[in-house]
Motif scaffolding. Structure first.
Motif, PDB file in Angstrom:
ATOM      1  N   TYR A 161      -8.048  -3.220 -46.313  1.00 34.99           N
ATOM      2  CA  TYR A 161      -7.833  -4.169 -47.403  1.00 34.99           C
ATOM      3  C   TYR A 161      -8.203  -5.562 -46.914  1.00 34.99           C
ATOM      4  O   TYR A 161      -7.649  -6.056 -45.940  1.00 34.99           O
ATOM      5  CB  TYR A 161      -6.369  -4.138 -47.853  1.00 34.99           C
ATOM      6  N   GLU A 162      -9.140  -6.205 -47.578  1.00 32.37           N
ATOM      7  CA  GLU A 162      -9.613  -7.530 -47.187  1.00 32.37           C
ATOM      8  C   GLU A 162     -10.036  -7.542 -45.716  1.00 32.37           C
ATOM      9  O   GLU A 162      -9.684  -8.430 -44.943  1.00 32.37           O
ATOM     10  CB  GLU A 162      -8.526  -8.591 -47.422  1.00 32.37           C
ATOM     11  N   ALA A 163     -10.797  -6.515 -45.328  1.00 30.83           N
ATOM     12  CA  ALA A 163     -11.180  -6.350 -43.923  1.00 30.83           C
ATOM     13  C   ALA A 163     -11.927  -7.548 -43.363  1.00 30.83           C
ATOM     14  O   ALA A 163     -11.832  -7.845 -42.173  1.00 30.83           O
ATOM     15  CB  ALA A 163     -12.033  -5.086 -43.766  1.00 30.83           C
ATOM     16  N   GLN A 164     -12.667  -8.227 -44.222  1.00 36.81           N
ATOM     17  CA  GLN A 164     -13.469  -9.352 -43.729  1.00 36.81           C
ATOM     18  C   GLN A 164     -12.616 -10.515 -43.240  1.00 36.81           C
ATOM     19  O   GLN A 164     -13.110 -11.410 -42.567  1.00 36.81           O
ATOM     20  CB  GLN A 164     -14.434  -9.838 -44.809  1.00 36.81           C
ATOM     21  N   TYR A 165     -11.328 -10.509 -43.573  1.00 40.60           N
ATOM     22  CA  TYR A 165     -10.462 -11.604 -43.171  1.00 40.60           C
ATOM     23  C   TYR A 165      -9.653 -11.275 -41.915  1.00 40.60           C
ATOM     24  O   TYR A 165      -8.855 -12.074 -41.457  1.00 40.60           O
ATOM     25  CB  TYR A 165      -9.488 -11.966 -44.301  1.00 40.60           C
ATOM     26  N   ARG A 166      -9.826 -10.070 -41.368  1.00 40.34           N
ATOM     27  CA  ARG A 166      -9.010  -9.663 -40.238  1.00 40.34           C
ATOM     28  C   ARG A 166      -9.858  -9.306 -39.025  1.00 40.34           C
ATOM     29  O   ARG A 166     -10.934  -8.739 -39.154  1.00 40.34           O
ATOM     30  CB  ARG A 166      -8.138  -8.472 -40.623  1.00 40.34           C
ATOM     31  N   MET A 167      -9.343  -9.636 -37.844  1.00 35.17           N
ATOM     32  CA  MET A 167     -10.003  -9.301 -36.592  1.00 35.17           C
ATOM     33  C   MET A 167      -9.113  -8.303 -35.866  1.00 35.17           C
ATOM     34  O   MET A 167      -8.092  -8.690 -35.275  1.00 35.17           O
ATOM     35  CB  MET A 167     -10.235 -10.566 -35.765  1.00 35.17           C
ATOM     36  N   PRO A 168      -9.455  -7.013 -35.951  1.00 35.53           N
ATOM     37  CA  PRO A 168      -8.583  -5.979 -35.394  1.00 35.53           C
ATOM     38  C   PRO A 168      -8.737  -5.781 -33.893  1.00 35.53           C
ATOM     39  O   PRO A 168      -9.846  -5.771 -33.366  1.00 35.53           O
ATOM     40  CB  PRO A 168      -9.017  -4.728 -36.160  1.00 35.53           C
ATOM     41  N   TRP A 169      -7.605  -5.610 -33.229  1.00 34.45           N
ATOM     42  CA  TRP A 169      -7.566  -5.310 -31.798  1.00 34.45           C
ATOM     43  C   TRP A 169      -6.507  -4.250 -31.545  1.00 34.45           C
ATOM     44  O   TRP A 169      -5.514  -4.179 -32.279  1.00 34.45           O
ATOM     45  CB  TRP A 169      -7.182  -6.553 -30.991  1.00 34.45           C
ATOM     46  N   ILE A 170      -6.723  -3.441 -30.519  1.00 36.28           N
ATOM     47  CA  ILE A 170      -5.651  -2.596 -30.011  1.00 36.28           C
ATOM     48  C   ILE A 170      -5.339  -3.102 -28.611  1.00 36.28           C
ATOM     49  O   ILE A 170      -6.231  -3.535 -27.878  1.00 36.28           O
ATOM     50  CB  ILE A 170      -6.005  -1.097 -29.985  1.00 36.28           C
ATOM     51  N   VAL A 171      -4.067  -3.097 -28.249  1.00 31.38           N
ATOM     52  CA  VAL A 171      -3.627  -3.544 -26.929  1.00 31.38           C
ATOM     53  C   VAL A 171      -2.726  -2.454 -26.360  1.00 31.38           C
ATOM     54  O   VAL A 171      -1.693  -2.134 -26.950  1.00 31.38           O
ATOM     55  CB  VAL A 171      -2.861  -4.885 -27.013  1.00 31.38           C
ATOM     56  N   PHE A 172      -3.143  -1.874 -25.235  1.00 33.23           N
ATOM     57  CA  PHE A 172      -2.345  -0.803 -24.648  1.00 33.23           C
ATOM     58  C   PHE A 172      -2.632  -0.656 -23.158  1.00 33.23           C
ATOM     59  O   PHE A 172      -3.571  -1.242 -22.630  1.00 33.23           O
ATOM     60  CB  PHE A 172      -2.572   0.510 -25.390  1.00 33.23           C
ATOM     61  N   ASP A 173      -1.775   0.148 -22.473  1.00 31.83           N
ATOM     62  CA  ASP A 173      -1.836   0.302 -21.024  1.00 31.83           C
ATOM     63  C   ASP A 173      -2.419   1.653 -20.611  1.00 31.83           C
ATOM     64  O   ASP A 173      -2.349   2.632 -21.365  1.00 31.83           O
ATOM     65  CB  ASP A 173      -0.432   0.204 -20.417  1.00 31.83           C
ATOM     66  N   ARG A 174      -2.923   1.672 -19.393  1.00 30.02           N
ATOM     67  CA  ARG A 174      -3.383   2.932 -18.793  1.00 30.02           C
ATOM     68  C   ARG A 174      -2.196   3.872 -18.641  1.00 30.02           C
ATOM     69  O   ARG A 174      -2.212   4.992 -19.135  1.00 30.02           O
ATOM     70  CB  ARG A 174      -4.024   2.664 -17.418  1.00 30.02           C
ATOM     71  N   ASP A 175      -1.196   3.450 -17.890  1.00 32.05           N
ATOM     72  CA  ASP A 175       0.031   4.209 -17.677  1.00 32.05           C
ATOM     73  C   ASP A 175      -0.278   5.698 -17.538  1.00 32.05           C
ATOM     74  O   ASP A 175      -1.026   6.101 -16.669  1.00 32.05           O
ATOM     75  CB  ASP A 175       1.016   3.937 -18.813  1.00 32.05           C
ATOM     76  N   GLN A 176       0.252   6.519 -18.439  1.00 32.36           N
ATOM     77  CA  GLN A 176       0.015   7.966 -18.384  1.00 32.36           C
ATOM     78  C   GLN A 176      -0.844   8.458 -19.549  1.00 32.36           C
ATOM     79  O   GLN A 176      -0.831   9.643 -19.880  1.00 32.36           O
ATOM     80  CB  GLN A 176       1.354   8.711 -18.393  1.00 32.36           C
ATOM     81  N   VAL A 177      -1.586   7.553 -20.163  1.00 33.31           N
ATOM     82  CA  VAL A 177      -2.397   7.923 -21.329  1.00 33.31           C
ATOM     83  C   VAL A 177      -3.587   8.790 -20.886  1.00 33.31           C
ATOM     84  O   VAL A 177      -4.457   8.338 -20.136  1.00 33.31           O
ATOM     85  CB  VAL A 177      -2.904   6.667 -22.065  1.00 33.31           C
ATOM     86  N   LYS A 178      -3.633  10.019 -21.351  1.00 31.00           N
ATOM     87  CA  LYS A 178      -4.671  10.966 -20.936  1.00 31.00           C
ATOM     88  C   LYS A 178      -6.046  10.599 -21.486  1.00 31.00           C
ATOM     89  O   LYS A 178      -7.055  10.769 -20.812  1.00 31.00           O
ATOM     90  CB  LYS A 178      -4.287  12.384 -21.382  1.00 31.00           C
TER      91      LYS A 178
END
Length: 216
Positions: free
Chosen positions: A78-95
């Motif tokens: 919704y209104e994608a042009q107005y948003r700058m998406p990011w994901i922030v996460f750790d290595r940790d135990q993520v396979k």
């Protein structure tokens, strides 16, 4: 009263649906933790001058690791042009750490990853990024440095963490250290984020936000 008079002051559908666009951007940050990243980025936003806070939006959303990309796409639909998406996460135990990063970039989503954990990024505020593999060791050692520098016990749920590390550390130096570590890993032939430690790309997101602010 005539119909025209009754409806004269009503907003049109176009007016109702119109979204106010933040002048400096709308950052959507999706993370898989319950506290640390939310406290950090909320603190970053609150640290901005009052007149800037309405011009640059930072929204932090928490979800499970496997749902981060789906949630990011859903919220930017919704209104994608107005948003700058990011994901922030750790290595940790993520396979699927490397796969998630690769897929996010394919979809145009920024990625602020940390190996082994987010604390390796906050460590840099105090002048170093020690070579530790395990997240629990990183958190424990960072906690000692944090307490020594701030006089406060480290808590992942501390809403003042951003202001404390900025007051007692150096953000510009942290960005330089993180960039140097990233480039060092590449020189050593490490290609996959899971192989790059200690390393982070959170500094890219923070640096981008600060550059936008400095243009004002």
């Amino acid at each position: 009263m005539a119909r025209d008079e009754r409806t004269g002051n009503r907003k049109t559908r176009e007016q109702r649906n119109k979204v106010r666009v933040p002048e400096l951007g709308y950052y959507l940050i999706v993370t898989d933790t319950e506290a640390t990243e939310r406290c950090y980025f909320n603190g970053l936003h609150e640290s901005l001058p009052y007149e800037i806070q309405d011009k640059l939006v930072i929204r932090v959303v928490e979800t499970k690791t496997r749902n981060m990309l789906e949630k990011c796409m859903e919220l930017t639909a919704y209104e994608a042009q107005y948003r700058m998406p990011w994901i922030v996460f750790d290595r940790d135990q993520v396979k699927d750490f490397d796969e998630i990063i690769h897929e996010a970039r394919k979809k145009g989503i920024g990625v602020g990853w940390s190996n082994p954990c987010f604390e390796i990024w906050t460590y840099a505020y105090f002048g170093s990024m020690p070579a530790v593999r395990e997240s629990w060791t990183c958190c424990s050692e960072f906690g000692k440095v944090y307490e020594n520098r701030t006089g406060q016990k480290y808590s992942k749920a501390d809403s003042n963490i951003y202001s404390r590390i900025c007051k007692n550390g150096n953000e510009e130096k942290a960005i330089r250290i993180a960039q140097q570590k990233f480039e060092q890993c590449k020189r050593e032939g490490k290609v996959k984020p899971s192989e790059m430690w200690p390393c982070t790309t959170v500094h890219e997101l923070v640096g981008e936000i600060k550059r936008r602010i400095n243009k004002v």
